[in-house]
Every structure is written in structure tokens, then in C-alpha cells.
Write a protein that holds these residues in place. Structure first.
Motif, mmCIF file in Angstrom:
data_model
loop_
_atom_site.group_PDB
_atom_site.id
_atom_site.type_symbol
_atom_site.label_atom_id
_atom_site.label_comp_id
_atom_site.label_asym_id
_atom_site.label_seq_id
_atom_site.Cartn_x
_atom_site.Cartn_y
_atom_site.Cartn_z
ATOM 1 N N ILE A 400 0.831 -1.206 0.000
ATOM 2 C CA ILE A 400 0.000 0.000 0.000
ATOM 3 C C ILE A 400 0.861 1.250 0.000
ATOM 4 C CG2 ILE A 400 -1.639 1.344 1.378
ATOM 5 C CD1 ILE A 400 -2.868 -1.343 2.253
ATOM 6 N N ILE A 401 1.875 1.274 0.851
ATOM 7 C CA ILE A 401 2.761 2.436 0.901
ATOM 8 C C ILE A 401 3.441 2.633 -0.444
ATOM 9 C CG2 ILE A 401 4.898 3.329 1.922
ATOM 10 C CD1 ILE A 401 3.963 2.121 4.575
ATOM 11 N N ASN A 402 3.865 1.561 -1.058
ATOM 12 C CA ASN A 402 4.522 1.672 -2.367
ATOM 13 C C ASN A 402 3.559 2.145 -3.451
ATOM 14 O OD1 ASN A 402 7.223 1.097 -1.798
ATOM 15 N ND2 ASN A 402 6.882 -1.119 -1.897
ATOM 16 N N LYS A 403 2.313 1.755 -3.357
ATOM 17 C CA LYS A 403 1.318 2.230 -4.326
ATOM 18 C C LYS A 403 1.160 3.749 -4.234
ATOM 19 C CE LYS A 403 -3.363 1.210 -5.987
ATOM 20 N NZ LYS A 403 -4.579 0.377 -5.764
ATOM 21 N N VAL A 404 1.163 4.254 -3.021
ATOM 22 C CA VAL A 404 1.077 5.705 -2.809
ATOM 23 C C VAL A 404 2.333 6.394 -3.329
ATOM 24 C CG1 VAL A 404 0.909 7.524 -1.057
ATOM 25 C CG2 VAL A 404 -0.486 5.450 -0.840
ATOM 26 N N ARG A 405 3.486 5.786 -3.100
ATOM 27 C CA ARG A 405 4.752 6.363 -3.556
ATOM 28 C C ARG A 405 4.838 6.364 -5.084
ATOM 29 N NH1 ARG A 405 9.121 7.012 -0.374
ATOM 30 N NH2 ARG A 405 10.526 6.285 -2.035
ATOM 31 N N GLU A 431 5.627 9.503 4.682
ATOM 32 C CA GLU A 431 4.726 9.390 3.536
ATOM 33 C C GLU A 431 3.408 10.112 3.790
ATOM 34 O OE1 GLU A 431 5.198 8.970 0.009
ATOM 35 O OE2 GLU A 431 6.603 7.749 1.164
ATOM 36 N N ARG A 432 2.899 10.001 4.997
ATOM 37 C CA ARG A 432 1.658 10.716 5.325
ATOM 38 C C ARG A 432 1.885 12.226 5.324
ATOM 39 N NH1 ARG A 432 -2.850 8.305 7.165
ATOM 40 N NH2 ARG A 432 -3.385 10.179 8.354
ATOM 41 N N ARG A 433 3.051 12.653 5.746
ATOM 42 C CA ARG A 433 3.333 14.094 5.753
ATOM 43 C C ARG A 433 3.286 14.652 4.337
ATOM 44 N NH1 ARG A 433 8.880 17.182 7.760
ATOM 45 N NH2 ARG A 433 7.896 19.226 8.152
ATOM 46 N N ARG A 434 3.868 13.936 3.383
ATOM 47 C CA ARG A 434 3.864 14.391 1.992
ATOM 48 C C ARG A 434 2.464 14.331 1.395
ATOM 49 N NH1 ARG A 434 8.560 10.051 1.248
ATOM 50 N NH2 ARG A 434 10.389 11.316 1.756
ATOM 51 N N GLU A 435 1.796 13.228 1.660
ATOM 52 C CA GLU A 435 0.486 12.995 1.052
ATOM 53 C C GLU A 435 -0.565 13.982 1.551
ATOM 54 O OE1 GLU A 435 -2.370 11.111 -1.370
ATOM 55 O OE2 GLU A 435 -0.190 10.788 -1.316
ATOM 56 N N PHE A 436 -0.545 14.274 2.853
ATOM 57 C CA PHE A 436 -1.602 15.088 3.455
ATOM 58 C C PHE A 436 -1.112 16.445 3.942
ATOM 59 C CE2 PHE A 436 -2.530 10.555 4.396
ATOM 60 C CZ PHE A 436 -3.593 10.409 3.525
ATOM 61 N N CYS A 437 -0.007 16.929 3.409
ATOM 62 C CA CYS A 437 0.530 18.208 3.872
ATOM 63 C C CYS A 437 -0.523 19.302 3.743
ATOM 64 C CB CYS A 437 1.807 18.578 3.118
ATOM 65 S SG CYS A 437 1.642 18.750 1.331
ATOM 66 N N PHE A 438 -0.684 20.057 4.817
ATOM 67 C CA PHE A 438 -1.583 21.211 4.895
ATOM 68 C C PHE A 438 -3.062 20.817 4.868
ATOM 69 C CE2 PHE A 438 2.266 22.326 2.414
ATOM 70 C CZ PHE A 438 2.980 22.854 3.470
ATOM 71 N N GLU A 439 -3.351 19.561 5.195
ATOM 72 C CA GLU A 439 -4.734 19.100 5.311
ATOM 73 C C GLU A 439 -5.099 18.819 6.770
ATOM 74 O OE1 GLU A 439 -5.956 16.094 2.380
ATOM 75 O OE2 GLU A 439 -4.130 16.560 1.254
#
Length: 490
Positions: A400-405, A431-439
């Protein structure tokens, strides 16, 4: 003193008369004012819109929604001594105004839900299915509001019915564990009552999948600091239902598509807060609020319609380089604008700002016609990966993490990168920091993984104020002073 009590106890005694505008009418306290309301299906349909409005105010419209979350984290920095500046620098105290605002607004919405839930059984409904749905929605909204309260203040008073003034004086603070149990109970009840799919005419209403998604997220937080309840199996079960919600929830192949106007309420949005432009303040303020105050109003790539705001999230290139530490991360381009035109005509290149959600119709400043996604499929997906890891499904978690990456343009990781719980948590948080930054996700992630103290000590040292963070007690905010002065809640 009585006037203060009414304000401090955050409208525990206010009666919602319906409607969803920012100037929602709240009746004075008296039995006469409520005798004619909460009687018919139509009135309850009005009242539940008031609950959704309160939820939207708490998570999008009010400044405290990001000041107490994103501004607290290493994703933002505010030097000036406003509320968000004190939050950023860990110098707030019980008298800081934003804490009182948050407390009052959140409990106002709790009481909107409570009026529905205590009166709905005695009301006349033409459609019993609507009765069930509205009860489920009220429990859903109340649970989400308490989820905010417990993450801001830890243990708080559990108020499950409208209170008289004398009853309000005797309210006591529940434990954190009791609040989580109350949230879980409400969400479980909502799952039984809510519809299976989003109504086409009202796609921003809660569904079973939305309640399951938030219940899974609640279990994840309950499994982390400070309770450490180890409810990973329960989290996995609820989140898995959303992950497998074919036709209602799914993974977008392109990151930028998540925030496009044309993709409102599609599979990536498990639950969204509805926004509409040119509807008496019902638009989304996020894109304008996060644009620089000095940006030139316009419709070019370097401007923003109707300009920006002094309330933007502040950060710099150093913070951005820390967030997007891996070269080639496409999420940086779609999350951040690094070049913009000032009102004077100068081109600014050293003051980046958030560009997420800057899409869709707009008719006035801070009035965008694009919904705010409160629960993204990717959030559920990554929380599910976390639950898998902690239930001995490490390989699937890594997939899952790799799919997001891969979607972000990054290379895949091997099992070596997550060979221990600590290394997995490191990877997950990055990974969560990049994906959801400023949310408004980062601070909660740091606290529940108990990384906030070390991460923020390092971050604050950049500005020479690491000593402001003294203990993990500062993971949470103090009960507002005006509340403790009147009610005695400590």
C-alpha cells in the motif's frame, strides 16, 4: 456570571432553529421557543443541516481548524504573536482566545445534535427511513466533534442531552478513555442507521462507509499515544470495509485529480463537507485563505481570484525541503505554489503558499465552489496499511505504501525499510506528511505515534526556542480559562 456561563459552556443551552448560513438563528433559552420545533420531519431535516454546518465550521470555516493542528506541527511557522503564532511557538495558555473559540464552537454543534437525538422519537415522520437516517447523521456528527475535542483537550465533559443552567454547573470532565468509548458507541450506532450509498441529490451526507472509515480512524488513534489500547484488529476490520467499497471508494491514479472540482464526491472522497459559491458564505475559504495577503487578484497562473488572506499558513523553503525530502515527488508541484505576482506587479519567488483546492467556480473572496474532503480514500488506505502492519501483515502494508509512492513519482521501498516498528513508523510518517501536507493531519499523526516531542524539539531549535516545549503534556491544549472560571472544569 450567567451571561458568561452561557458563552463559556458553548451554547449548551442554545436551541437550533434550523438553517445553515453563518448567521444561523439561535433562539433565546426558554421552553416556549422550542415547543413548536423538533416536531415534524421537515423541522428535523432543517435541524440536521445545522449539525452539518457546525461540522463544516469546526473543520473548515473556522481558523481554529488549522491553527490547532497544522500550525502546531513542523509543517508551518508563524512568528507574529497572533493565536497561530502562540500555537506554533508553544507559548499558548488557557487564556489564548482560539482555545475558547474552539471549545464554544465544538460544543455548540454537540448541542445541535443532542436536540435532535433527544426529541426525534416523539416527532412525526412521514418516512421512517428518514427518521433513521437523521438519527444516524446526528450521531455521526456528534462523534466527529468529540473526536476533535478529545484530540485537542484529552478528557472533556460528555454531554449527551440539552442542559439547563443548573445542570450545566454540575458538568464534570470525563476521562480520555471514556470519551473514546462514547465516540465509538455513536459511530457504531450510526453504522446501523445510515444509508449504504451517498444520495445523488445530497452527496455530502454521511453513509455507512463514512462512519466505518472514521470508526477505523478512531481505533487507530485509540491504539496510539497516550491510551495505547492496541485496537489494531478492530481498526483493520472497519478500514477494510472502506478499502473494499467498490463503486463508493477507490484510489485515484493521479494525485492532482483528488482536488479537482470535476471530481467532487467521486471515489476518493469517502466523506466531504459540501461547499457552494454565491450562497451566503457557504463557499470553501481554503484556497483564498492560504494565498498570500499581498497576491494580486486575477485569473492568471501567478494570481488568485479576489486575492489572498492574512490568515494563510506560513512556511518557507526549508520546511518544504524537509517535507519533500525525496527528489521528484510530484506532490510538491500540486500542493505548493512557489512563484506569484504581488499587487505591485513584482514576481515573488521566496514566499511559497498552499495551492490545494484552488479549482472550481468562485464568486467572491474565500467563496470557492469546491468541497473539502474530510476523509480521503488514501487516508483510509494508509491507516489500513498501519493496521495491517500491527496485525502481522507487513508485506501487504508495504504494498500500500509503495502504491502511494508510485503515484507520487517515487521509487518503491523494500521490506528492509520497514524491518522494525520504529522504521515502519518513520516511513509511514514521512509518507503521510507528503500525502496530506496542509490538510490538518500532521499534528495528530505526530501525537498518536508519540513522535511529537522529539520532532518538534528539533523543529523549534531552528528558531532558538526549543525550550518552549517542556513535556508531553503540551501534546494537548488546556481547557479554556473562561470555562474553568465559570464551570470549575479542570
Amino acid at each position: 456570571m450567567k451571561k458568561s456561563l452561557l458563552y463559556i459552556l458553548s451554547s449548551l443551552l442554545l436551541v437550533v432553529t434550523g438553517g445553515c448560513s453563518d448567521d444561523l438563528n439561535l433562539s433565546p433559552i426558554s421552553n416556549k421557543n422550542i415547543e413548536g420545533f423538533y416536531k415534524t420531519q421537515s423541522q428535523f431535516e432543517q435541524a440536521i443541516i445545522g449539525c452539518y454546518h457546525g461540522l463544516r465550521n469546526a473543520n473548515l470555516k473556522s481558523n481554529f481548524s488549522y491553527q490547532l493542528t497544522e500550525c502546531r506541527s513542523d509543517n508551518a511557522w508563524q512568528q507574529v504573536d497572533y493565536d497561530d503564532g502562540m500555537i506554533s511557538r508553544f507559548t499558548e495558555n488557557a487564556a489564548t482566545p482560539v482555545l475558547n473559540t474552539a471549545w464554544a464552537d465544538l460544543y455548540n454543534t454537540v448541542m445541535r445534535c443532542n436536540y435532535i437525538l433527544t426529541r426525534i422519537e416523539d416527532a412525526t415522520f412521514e418516512d421512517e427511513g428518514v427518521r433513521k437516517q437523521i438519527e444516524g447523521e446526528a450521531r455521526f456528527v456528534r462523534a466527529l466533534i468529540y473526536f476533535d475535542l478529545v484530540r485537542y483537550f484529552r478528557g472533556v465533559p460528555i454531554v449527551d442531552k440539552p442542559l439547563t443552567i443548573s445542570e450545566a454547573y454540575s458538568v464534570t470532565r470525563a476521562t480520555e478513555e471514556e470519551v473514546y468509548d462514547f465516540i465509538i458507541s455513536d459511530l457504531k450506532a450510526a453504522i446501523v442507521l445510515l444509508p449504504d450509498v451517498k444520495p445523488k441529490e445530497l452527496p455530502n451526507r454521511a453513509t455507512i462507509l463514512a462512519a466505518k472509515g472514521f470508526l477505523g480512524k478512531v481505533y487507530v488513534f485509540q491504539s496510539g499515544y497516550p491510551l495505547n489500547k492496541n485496537n489494531w484488529e478492530s481498526a483493520k476490520s472497519e478500514l477494510e470495509a472502506v478499502v473494499n467499497g467498490i463503486g463508493q471508494a477507490g484510489f485515484f491514479s493521479k494525485y492532482e485529480d483528488i482536488f479537482l472540482y470535476e471530481n467532487e464526491n467521486k471515489d476518493q472522497a469517502v466523506f466531504s463537507l459540501g461547499c457552494q459559491t454565491n450562497a451566503q458564505g457557504e463557499g470553501n475559504p481554503y484556497p483564498s485563505r492560504n494565498a498570500p495577503n499581498g497576491i494580486k487578484p486575477g485569473d492568471t497562473e501567478l494570481t488568485v481570484p479576489f486575492g489572498g488572506s492574512p490568515w494563510q499558513l506560513f512556511f518557507d523553503d526549508e520546511i518544504l525541503d524537509d517535507i519533500f525530502s525525496e527528489e521528484g515527488d510530484e506532490r510538491r508541484v500540486y500542493s505548493i505554489q512557489t512563484e506569484w505576482e504581488e499587487k505591485s506587479g513584482s514576481i515573488i519567488t521566496n514566499k511559497p503558499f498552499v495551492r490545494k483546492y484552488q479549482n472550481g467556480p468562485i464568486s467572491a473572496a474565500s467563496d470557492w465552489d469546491i468541497d473539502w474532503i474530510m476523509l480521503r480514500y488514501t487516508d483510509v488506505y494508509m491507516l489500513y496499511a498501519e493496521a495491517l502492519y500491527h496485525t502481522n501483515n507487513q508485506a501487504e502494508a508495504l504494498d500500500i505504501i509503495n502504491k502511494v509512492r508510485i503515484r507520487a513519482g517515487l521509487t518503491t521501498l523494500t521490506s528492509v525499510a520497514i524491518s522494525s516498528v520504529d522504521s515502519f513508523t518513520d516511513v509511514l510518517l514521512k509518507e503521510r506528511r507528503r500525502e496530506f501536507c496542509f490538510e490538518n493531519q500532521r499534528w495528530g499523526d505526530l501525537v498518536r505515534t508519540d513522535r511529537a516531542f522529539d520532532v518538534m524539539k528539533k523543529f523549534l531549535s531552528r528558531y532558538g526556542i526549543a525550550d518552549n516545549l517542556k513535556s508531553k503534556e503540551q501534546y494537548f491544549y488546556p481547557i479554556p480559562e473562561r470555562e474553568t472560571n465559570v464551570s470549575g472544569i479542570k
